[in-house]
Scaffold this motif. Structure first.
Motif, short mmCIF file in Angstrom:
data_model
loop_
_atom_site.label_atom_id
_atom_site.label_comp_id
_atom_site.label_asym_id
_atom_site.label_seq_id
_atom_site.Cartn_x
_atom_site.Cartn_y
_atom_site.Cartn_z
N CYS B 98 0.84 -1.20 0.00
CA CYS B 98 0.00 0.00 0.00
C CYS B 98 0.87 1.25 0.00
O CYS B 98 0.43 2.33 -0.39
CB CYS B 98 -0.94 0.01 1.19
N GLY B 99 2.11 1.13 0.46
CA GLY B 99 3.06 2.22 0.37
C GLY B 99 3.01 3.25 1.49
O GLY B 99 3.89 4.10 1.59
N CYS B 101 3.59 3.29 4.65
CA CYS B 101 4.70 3.37 5.61
C CYS B 101 6.02 3.72 4.96
O CYS B 101 7.00 3.94 5.65
CB CYS B 101 4.87 2.01 6.31
N GLN B 102 6.06 3.69 3.62
CA GLN B 102 7.37 3.63 2.96
C GLN B 102 8.18 4.91 3.03
O GLN B 102 9.41 4.86 3.08
CB GLN B 102 7.23 3.14 1.51
N CYS B 132 5.49 -1.88 9.25
CA CYS B 132 4.83 -2.02 7.95
C CYS B 132 3.74 -3.05 8.14
O CYS B 132 4.02 -4.23 8.31
CB CYS B 132 5.78 -2.49 6.85
N ARG B 133 2.52 -2.63 8.11
CA ARG B 133 1.42 -3.55 8.36
C ARG B 133 1.20 -4.49 7.17
O ARG B 133 0.62 -5.55 7.32
CB ARG B 133 0.16 -2.73 8.66
N CYS B 134 1.65 -4.07 5.98
CA CYS B 134 1.51 -4.96 4.82
C CYS B 134 2.57 -6.06 4.84
O CYS B 134 2.54 -6.96 4.01
CB CYS B 134 1.63 -4.18 3.52
S1 FES Z 1 3.39 -0.99 2.54
FE1 FES Z 1 1.47 -0.91 3.55
S2 FES Z 1 2.05 -0.43 5.57
FE2 FES Z 1 3.93 -0.74 4.62
#
Ligand code: FES
Ligand code: FES
Lengths: 716, 151
Positions: B98-99, B101-102, B132-134
């Motif tokens: 999802c980006g 946190c990046q 990073c939740r993803c």
């Molecule tokens: S890419 Fe989704 S929280 Fe890190």
């Protein structure tokens, strides 16, 4: 030097062009299609074509669209660029990339020519939402068919133009090539001046996965650069001219009702507005901090209602569940077989509520103009939110545009439109665009959780080591994944819905995680009782070849038969959800003196049919496994008297770098099987595999999720 | 309210704000640089990571007055269009899901590599505490190592 105060905010360049936000009030149909979108050749997919109708009906209720209304379309514009419109949304699962790959493949165009327009209720056709692993198996193949039909139509157009048989025209790289003369026409040229809307031709031939050159490859994330440069605009980053920030007064506990509120003190400055409408109190201010400060000044009295606490939740769920009075004959039969067996086990499993914790909390920007409402919000159901808004404000859906830019994740946690409703309500009251971004604490307290559940089961095996009786009851957490994948002579399986004290809803793989945890714990304990290898015991009781396939693949990669060090344990588990299959192996080590348990390594083998993008698939599997690791080891919501006691990232623990063991992922590419979704199934194997490895290392058979929120103590 | 001088991405700003306001909100809502994200507001997730001097800090818990006259760098300040070696490594490994946190992850990694040009797995685990939740952690590690090799 730039001098900035909040008064200057409006002078800054804006993220959103105001002309973009004019909602036209149209919904797109076959008649107005080209008027709105420009000429060219397009192909439309209808709803009845994309979804099996009965299945769609169940989840949609009143929102059922006209069967023949458009569900997605592909449009070749006169400049040769290609637009794909679907109401699906991107939350990090990378369907923006994978759907474009499928279209590019079948249409024979280079990938960069394709633009995916997603999650915009004005431009995209109705879609019930992006959840339940439906995009890849339903939307994917139909978009392929549509693209293939479109390509065939273009070939025919070229053949007519050149007055040659269509067999002499080849479509390649976005061009139509006359195989005799080598003459070439770009797709854009042949569509010039045309306004043709075609139906899907079901006879159009698809490129078999074995011959894929664009699909099936690891193309990088579309717009990947925007996500490493900080340029991508999430809803929480958006700003409209004149916009103010909203904050909403929340109850101190679930079920509490407002007795009185003194709002005067919230009026801290002239640019703060307090909005009070039956039971709703909110404030707006030019910046979030001022809004929060103002809100804190409201003196509200609440009447609390009694609520069950975490300590009694499982008794509560069982007592409040739906029980059947007349016993099912299958249940009596399963009991009888159980009683007659000598090798038998009863187990009770408890699964706590857990939170999704999407890193971007709920957010929405709303603006009204000429009776039209436009809302940007991070939701998995933009059309569902459009309906919620229509109902709340009594305006027709056609006057509401909901737009979902690619969002900071969801994991099943963003089906609802709370922030959208709040922003729209405030915007209406103050006559300005309003942005509402939930705090992390609000997200923990006022979003929804994965359901807690109690599972009771009893199982027996016969002298040949085959399951002779299986009885399984799930209270509250749900029916997903409840079916036994193993063969059993008699079985009785039942889900008992209950009354949940906390707000609960969808989550990656739903109840499959709880149910498969219970099933796979039981399978391991039965194997142990029989003194059989847990892998062999599973294989002996399985007929499903794909499940066997992932089990063997995971065990092979893991080295299941290898000797293990003292105080180390191996665990295995498998399961399937919606046509995809996972098996997970885990090695743990237990240090008796420090009482530390560590997960040393994980191997996961996954089969979801033909792989569309191997890298992104691996990423999804990894994301599932690591999210599952949190729920397996330590994630749980604590609550008492209607209050969430751990509503922060310091008290609710999620996996971090140091928690992540080496992880090997084996992807089985079954080109002979249609692709299924991948965002859910891989989460179900990790918890039981760890639990079984702990039992192997220590003899302790844990029976609740999370397994070791306080670490593992063997003494006491 | 007070007038506070800030230098963000080498540009000077004079901001009229509550001196206690967290730097994060000044960066996002006053200056309008939205690459820096909010994830928790209590220094737990790292989504709001920026540099003060060369050090990675969590801007959600730093009062703006405490960074007067210091060099602040946000994700927008490390390169014009994502061409910083760490961003390039991120793109090459295709880290983001999802980006969200990046930006914070990249800022933490840039600071780590400045102080330790060849970090081991343990160094990374120790200094990278962003959530990073993803679950992109393993690719972040790979990208940090790639950036470290590319120097
Ligand atoms: S890419 Fe989704 S929280 Fe890190
Ligand atoms: S927002 Fe600053 S650490 Fe989470």
């Amino acid at each position: 030097m730039d001098k900035l105060s909040l008064a200057d905010k409006t002078q800054r360049p804006k993220a959103i062009n105001a002309s973009e936000i004019q909602s036209s009030g149209y919904t797109i149909n076959r008649r107005n299609f080209f008027k709105l979108l420009g000429g060219g050749v397009a192909i439309a997919l209808t709803h009845s074509y994309v979804y099996a109708w009965q299945e769609l009906g169940q989840s949609m209720g009143s929102a059922l669209p006209d069967e023949e209304s458009i569900a997605a379309w592909i449009h070749i514009l006169e400049d040769g660029s290609i637009s794909v419109f679907t109401g699906k949304v991107e939350v990090g699962q990378n369907i923006r990339t994978s759907l474009a790959q499928l279209v590019a493949e079948e249409l024979a165009v280079p990938l960069p020519r394709i633009t995916m327009t997603m999650g915009d209720t004005l431009l995209c056709p109705y879609d019930q939402g992006t959840y339940g692993s439906r995009t890849t198996p339903y939307m994917g193949p139909k978009l392929r068919k549509a693209a293939a039909s479109l390509k065939e139509a273009l070939v025919e157009m070229a053949a007519t133009q050149w007055k040659i048989p269509k067999e002499s025209v080849q479509a390649k790289d976005g061009q139509l090539i006359h195989s005799g003369s080598g003459q070439a026409l770009d797709y854009g040229e042949i569509t010039k001046g045309k306004k043709i809307l075609l139906p899907v031709n079901d006879q159009a031939a698809l490129t078999p996965p074995q011959q894929w050159t664009i699909a099936g490859t690891s193309v990088p994330k579309t717009n990947g650069r925007d996500f490493v440069s900080g340029k991508h605009q999430y809803v929480s980053d958006m700003e409209l001219p004149d916009m103010v920030y909203g904050k909403i007064l929340r109850a101190p506990s679930y079920g509490a009702s407002l007795v009185s509120a003194a709002i005067e003190k919230a009026q801290v400055s002239a640019n703060v507005t307090v909005v009070q409408e039956e039971g709703f109190i909110g404030v707006t201010a030019p910046d979030p901090q001022t809004a929060a400060n103002a809100l804190a000044k409201i003196d509200a009295q609440w009447h609390a209602a009694p609520q069950p606490a975490k300590a009694e939740i499982f008794t509560y769920l069982k007592e409040n569940s739906r029980q059947n009075n007349n016993e099912d004959p299958a249940q009596a039969e399963a009991r009888k077989a159980f009683e007659a067996s000598t090798i038998r086990l009863e187990q009770r499993v408890e699964v706590q509520y857990i939170a999704h914790v999407p890193l971007e909390p709920r957010a929405a920007v709303a603006t009204w103009g000429d009776g039209q409402l436009t809302v940007w919000t991070g939701t998995q159901r933009p059309f569902g939110v459009q309906e919620e808004l229509a109902e709340a404000f009594s305006v027709p859906k056609s006057s509401i545009r909901v737009f979902m830019p690619d969002t900071g994740s969801a994991y099943g946690g963003k089906h609802s439109g709370e922030a959208a409703l709040e922003a729209a309500r405030l915007a209406k009251a103050v006559g300005k665009p309003v942005k509402v971004v939930w705090t992390r604490e609000e997200e923990f307290k006022w979003a929804y959780f994965r359901p807690a559940g109690l599972i009771e089961m009893a199982a027996a095996v016969d002298d040949d080591g085959l399951i002779s009786s299986w009885e399984f009851h799930n209270y509250n957490s749900g029916g997903a994944g409840i079916d036994l994948p193993y063969e059993a002579s008699v079985k009785h399986i039942q889900f008992h819905p209950s009354r949940t004290p906390l707000k609960q809803g969808s989550y990656r793989a739903l109840a499959s995680t709880a149910n498969i945890f219970a099933i796979e714990s039981m399978m391991d304990d039965l194997a142990r009782q029989l003194k059989q290898n847990p892998l062999d015991f599973r294989l002996a009781n399985l007929k499903d070849e794909r499940l066997k396939g992932v089990l063997k693949a995971a065990a092979g990669k893991f080295g299941w038969e290898k000797e293990k060090v003292a105080d180390h344990g191996y665990g295995i588990a498998c399961g399937f959800v919606k046509n995809s299959y996972i098996a997970t192996c885990v090695e743990v080590a237990y240090n008796r003196s420090s009482e530390q348990l560590s997960v040393l390594r994980i191997v996961a083998a996954f089969d979801c049919g033909a792989i569309v993008n191997p890298l992104h698939l691996e990423n999804q599997v990894m994301g599932c496994v690591l999210q599952g690791l949190g729920g397996a080891l330590f994630e749980e919501v604590d609550f008492k008297d209607g209050r969430i006691l751990n509503p922060s990232l310091s008290s609710y623990r999620v996996p971090r770098f140091a928690d992540i063991p080496p992880l090997d992922i084996v992807l089985l590419d079954r080109k002979d099987i249609p692709s299924a979704g991948a965002g859910e199934t891989p989460i179900v194997g990790i918890a039981p595999a760890i639990r079984n490895a702990i039992a192997d290392a220590t003899g302790v058979k844990l029976s609740s999720l999370p397994l070791i929120p306080q670490g593992l103590k063997l003494t006491n | 309210m007070a007038t506070i001088n800030l230098t963000v991405n080498k540009k000077k700003y004079e901001v009229d704000a509550d001196p206690q306001m967290p730097l994060l909100w000044v960066i996002r809502d006053f200056i309008g640089l939205t690459g820096t994200k909010y994830g928790c507001g209590i220094a737990q997730c790292g989504a709001c990571t920026v540099h003060v001097g060369d050090a990675a800090v969590r801007s959600c818990t730093i009062p703006v007055e405490s960074v007067r006259d210091q060099q602040i760098t946000t994700i927008e300040g490390i390169s014009k269009d994502g061409e910083h070696p760490v961003q390039r490594a991120w793109e090459e490994i295709d880290v983001p899901q999802c980006g969200y946190c990046q930006s914070g992850q990249i800022m933490a990694a840039v600071a780590l590599l400045k102080s330790n040009s060849k970090p081991t797995d343990e160094d990374i685990n120790e200094s990278m505490t962003n959530i990073c939740r993803c679950g992109t952690y393993n690719r972040i590690k790979k990208a940090i190592k790639l950036a470290s090799e590319n120097g």
